[in-house]
Motif scaffolding. Structure first.
Motif, short mmCIF file in Angstrom:
data_model
loop_
_atom_site.label_atom_id
_atom_site.label_comp_id
_atom_site.label_asym_id
_atom_site.label_seq_id
_atom_site.Cartn_x
_atom_site.Cartn_y
_atom_site.Cartn_z
N GLY A 193 -11.31 6.26 47.53
CA GLY A 193 -12.50 5.82 46.81
C GLY A 193 -13.80 6.04 47.54
N ASP A 194 -13.79 6.81 48.62
CA ASP A 194 -15.02 7.08 49.38
C ASP A 194 -15.67 8.36 48.87
N GLY A 195 -17.00 8.36 48.77
CA GLY A 195 -17.72 9.53 48.30
C GLY A 195 -17.54 10.72 49.23
N GLN A 196 -17.28 11.90 48.64
CA GLN A 196 -17.02 13.09 49.43
C GLN A 196 -18.09 14.16 49.29
N ARG A 249 -11.74 6.62 39.77
CA ARG A 249 -13.03 7.16 39.39
C ARG A 249 -12.84 8.12 38.22
N ASP A 295 -23.22 6.73 48.87
CA ASP A 295 -21.96 5.98 48.98
C ASP A 295 -22.20 4.52 49.40
N ARG A 327 -16.59 0.18 42.32
CA ARG A 327 -17.63 1.16 42.65
C ARG A 327 -18.64 1.23 41.52
N THR A 340 -15.08 11.44 44.66
CA THR A 340 -14.54 10.57 45.71
C THR A 340 -13.15 11.04 46.13
N ASN A 341 -12.71 10.57 47.29
CA ASN A 341 -11.35 10.90 47.73
C ASN A 341 -10.36 9.83 47.24
N ALA A 380 -20.50 1.94 46.86
CA ALA A 380 -19.20 1.42 47.28
C ALA A 380 -19.08 -0.09 47.12
N GLU A 430 -22.15 11.13 45.05
CA GLU A 430 -21.11 10.18 45.44
C GLU A 430 -21.10 9.99 46.96
N TYR A 431 -21.39 11.05 47.68
CA TYR A 431 -21.45 10.97 49.14
C TYR A 431 -22.82 10.47 49.60
#
Length: 781
Positions: free
Chosen positions: A221-224, A202, A232, A77, A217-218, A236, A228-229
């Motif tokens: 590794g995905d932006g929340q 992260r 993403d 990332r 991120t969760n 990513a 980050e969201y």
């Protein structure tokens, strides 16, 4: 009785049908066989067509899955950096620790079988078996080791032993040193059922700094939240793959039969945020929230009013990005801990969502008197205010239709010019100006300044303000809206509109990301200033700036006045009437500098300060806004410029006196108008207090130490709140302390201390300088 027969049969009295010949019967059998064969061939062709054409993709995937093995190459990332290149978020390699449960059972069983063979052999030879391995003890040791290193319970580890299959993850995101220790432990035991695989984690090196902006991120590794969201897709990257051929038995074939598709690592964000300014803002918000017991958090924004670049955006209390699910605010955490178990979970989830929320863009409140700048700009643009000749009379209220709407000064301000009305923050004067505008023009400029709509900032979760539509607005609504009640705005909406009023009249789109760079160093996105429209003329904007500078200059004790700087600003206090508590207020202050050509604008809001401590914007927010500006302006390269009169009255910066003779130090201090006290019998100054560069008032005392001292001589800071400057000076001299004053002029006998930089009861070095904020007269918001 007649006998009925089928029509194609011969009658009884007819001659019999001749029997079929052998050749006919053979042809008939061949025809039937051929028909059956044709049907069979048609079925085969149809099936082949279905498999090869209609279901081709399905069977191709099944064949590939059988003949080819796939391994994912995880993309790294992208990082997030501030405007100066300081890292705010990055990804580092960590490890998943997994177990092969089947192999575990096989290896334990193998050890037990080996023990049995050793015992049998020893028994046959009349000996005692040695080098036996106690498998129960081994299991216990392994379980304890894994539980300790992976922060699991022994039961969780034991449960994994009985699982079906060959792969089960025990723990994710294990640090390298722990993963290496686990691998070495099982290598020493010559056991192979535990393995590790690299992945990424992260990290947020600044912890809670700008947390609501950066987001997190969760576990996948995905932006929340936050950037980050929002970004993403850029951060990513794209995972790669290794596709390898497999033999009939499922084993991978040599490397030459594999194909690698490299992972494309994510791009990195470079923000407009500056961590230094972000720190100054968050530090002051924390001090303000604690001092005035702010119940519903505070927020602040620092931005460039010309470009829309956000330099700092903060919500306090914040949270730790490295552990976002932990309730960061100690008081909230304590309140949750006291709840019964039946109520805890819902309350915890609500508190967690609140702490993640970016208050500056996702919550609305009445702006209070800071909105008077929008009313001012609109009326000036329509030539409805004559600065030279207009007067506004205030008797403490204004009757509008059937509503009597009051002023903050219940006794009234009397007759006043517009500049005086703005400085006094007189509600009746602004109601009169709003009525001059009328509903149609007021609504036109309200929308023109972008109010009631999202600003378009590149952050998720932005909401738009709530306002009374033109068709529904009464004259009472118009009057109250003109001084900042009735309508509700986000902090970002307000500061963006304020920026348009002072930057030459242009409504701009604020942004947080300056540019995005891929792994090859290519700029893949560049944000630039976006002007939505020009709301007012440059000449009107110039007049607004001059009026707001006059507010600060004419009433320094209620504003972010800093000697030597040209600053414009306006405070606000909005009353909230739809809450359970009767006296709820939103205190705010918005200021900008340099006043003649603004390069920086700041808005701070405090929701629901304790009214028993203070609730006016000029009381709650102004001292901390001034503190931020005192730090930020020199950081940005803006230095004070003094008139001759200011220079004569200004505070003195303590010079470097160490390693000079006592006589030379005395001469220097005499020339600067400072007094001194020599401590010790030496001829040379070894240390001094206050330290070099400290500002103190003229006539202050500098301690000159001529002998070595062990530690600093500490004194307790007295409570100076409410004292006049003369009283505070006498008190501080008694304690051996110095001071500098801000706000009201030193010769004002009615000015009192509103705020002191060091809290009463704390200990500082003798000779230290305490900053005193002086307030003269009543508060006007």
């Amino acid at each position: 009785m007649p006998i009925w027969r089928k029509s194609n049969q011969y009658a009884p009295d007819s001659p019999e049908k001749p029997p079929l010949s052998a050749s006919v019967r053979m042809r008939r059998r061949a025809g039937a066989a051929m028909a059956a064969l044709l049907v069979f061939c048609a079925a085969v062709v149809s099936g082949l067509f279905k498999v090869s054409v209609i279901d081709n993709a399905l069977y191709e995937e099944m064949a590939n899955n059988y003949h080819f093995g796939t391994m994912t190459l995880e993309a790294s990332r992208g990082a997030i950096y501030d405007a100066n290149g300081s890292a705010l978020a990055w990804s580092a390699t960590v490890y998943n620790v997994y177990i092969d449960p089947q192999l575990y059972r096989e290896q334990i069983e193998s050890i037990e079988q080996d023990n049995a063979e050793k015992q049998q052999n020893a028994s046959e030879n009349g000996e005692n078996a040695d080098n036996l391995i106690d498998t129960q003890q081994l299991r216990t040791s392994i379980t304890s080791f894994l539980a300790e290193k992976l922060e699991l319970t022994p039961a969780e580890v034991e449960e994994s032993y009985a699982r079906e299959g060959r792969y089960h993850v025990l723990q994710t995101q294990v640090e390298k040193d722990v993963a290496d220790e686990i691998v070495a432990y099982f290598d020493d035991l010559n056991l192979s059922f535990i393995g590790t695989e690299p992945t990424t984690r992260r990290y947020y090196p600044q912890n809670e700094l700008a947390a609501a902006v950066i987001g997190f991120t969760n576990g996948d590794g995905d932006g929340q939240y936050g950037l980050e969201y929002q970004y993403d897709e850029y951060l990513a990257g794209v995972d790669g793959r290794i596709i390898s051929a497999q033999a009939a038995n499922g084993e991978e074939m040599p490397y030459r039969y594999s194909t690698t598709y490299e992972a494309q690592d994510g791009a990195s964000l470079y923000l407009t945020l500056d961590t230094t300014m972000q720190y100054y803002l968050e530090k002051s918000l924390e001090e303000m929230v604690q001092a005035y017991e702010v119940r519903d958090r505070a927020c602040g924004i620092i931005m460039n009013p010309k470009t829309g670049a956000i330099y700092a955006m903060a919500t306090y209390p914040s949270f730790d990005l490295n552990n976002p699910s932990e309730i960061y605010d100690a008081q909230t955490a304590q309140e949750l801990a006291q709840l019964p178990e039946s109520e805890y979970q819902d309350a915890y989830l609500e508190a967690r969502e609140v702490q993640w929320r970016n208050k500056a863009i996702s919550e609305i409140n009445p702006p209070g008197s800071t909105f008077k700048i929008i009313t001012t700009a609109s009326a000036l643009e329509e030539s409805l205010i004559d600065l030279a000749n207009d007067t506004f009379y205030c008797e403490g209220y204004l009757q509008v239709q059937d509503a009597r709407i009051g002023c903050s000064r219940t006794s009234g301000h009397g007759s006043q010019t517009f500049t005086q009305a703005l400085t006094n923050s007189c509600n009746p004067a602004f109601m009169e100006i709003g009525l001059r505008l009328g509903v149609e023009k007021f609504s036109y400029y309200f929308q023109g300044f972008g109010l009631g709509e999202k600003t378009g900032i590149d952050l998720p979760g932005e909401v738009s303000g709530a306002y009374i539509a033109q068709d529904d607005m009464t004259l009472v609504d118009l009057a109250s809206s003109s001084f900042g009640q009735t309508n509700e705005l986000t902090a970002l909406e307000l500061i963006t509109a304020y920026s348009a009023a002072i930057n030459g009249g242009n409504l701009i789109t604020p942004y947080v990301v300056d540019h995005i760079v891929d792994t090859n160093g290519n700029v893949v996105l560049q944000n630039e200033t976006t002007v939505k429209r020009q709301v007012i003329s440059g000449e009107t904007s110039k007049t607004v700036r001059e009026q707001l500078e006059a507010v600060v200059t004419n009433n320094p004790s209620h504003n972010a006045y800093i000697q030597g700087y040209r600053i414009g600003g306006k405070s606000g206090t909005a009353e909230i009437r739809n809450t359970a508590i009767e006296d709820d207020y939103v205190a705010s202050y918005c200021c900008f500098a340099p006043a003649d050509d603004p390069e920086i604008i700041m808005l701070i809001e405090a929701d629901y300060p304790n009214p028993e401590v203070g609730y006016y914007g000029s009381t709650v927010v102004v001292p901390y806004a001034r503190e931020v500006m005192e730090n930020v302006l020199p950081y940005l390269g803006y230095y004070p410029e003094y008139s001759e009169e200011e220079f004569a009255d200004m505070n003195v910066s303590v010079p470097l006196l160490q390693d000079v003779t006592v006589e030379s130090a005395k001469a220097t201090l005499d020339q600067l108008g400072l007094t001194y006290e020599v401590v010790g019998n030496g001829d040379t100054v070894l240390t001094q207090s206050p330290r070099t560069g400290t500002n103190i008032a003229k006539g202050g005392k500098v301690l000159l130490y001529t002998e070595e001292i062990i530690g600093e001589e500490l004194v307790e800071v007295p409570n100076l709140i409410g004292m006049t400057l003369e009283q505070a000076n006498e008190t501080l001299r008694y304690y051996g302390l110095n001071y500098v004053s801000l706000g009201a002029t030193a010769d004002s006998s009615s000015a009192t201390v509103q705020y002191q930089s060091e809290e009463a009861g704390t200990y500082v070095a003798r000779g230290s300088s305490i900053t005193l904020t002086m307030v003269e007269g009543e508060v006007n918001d």
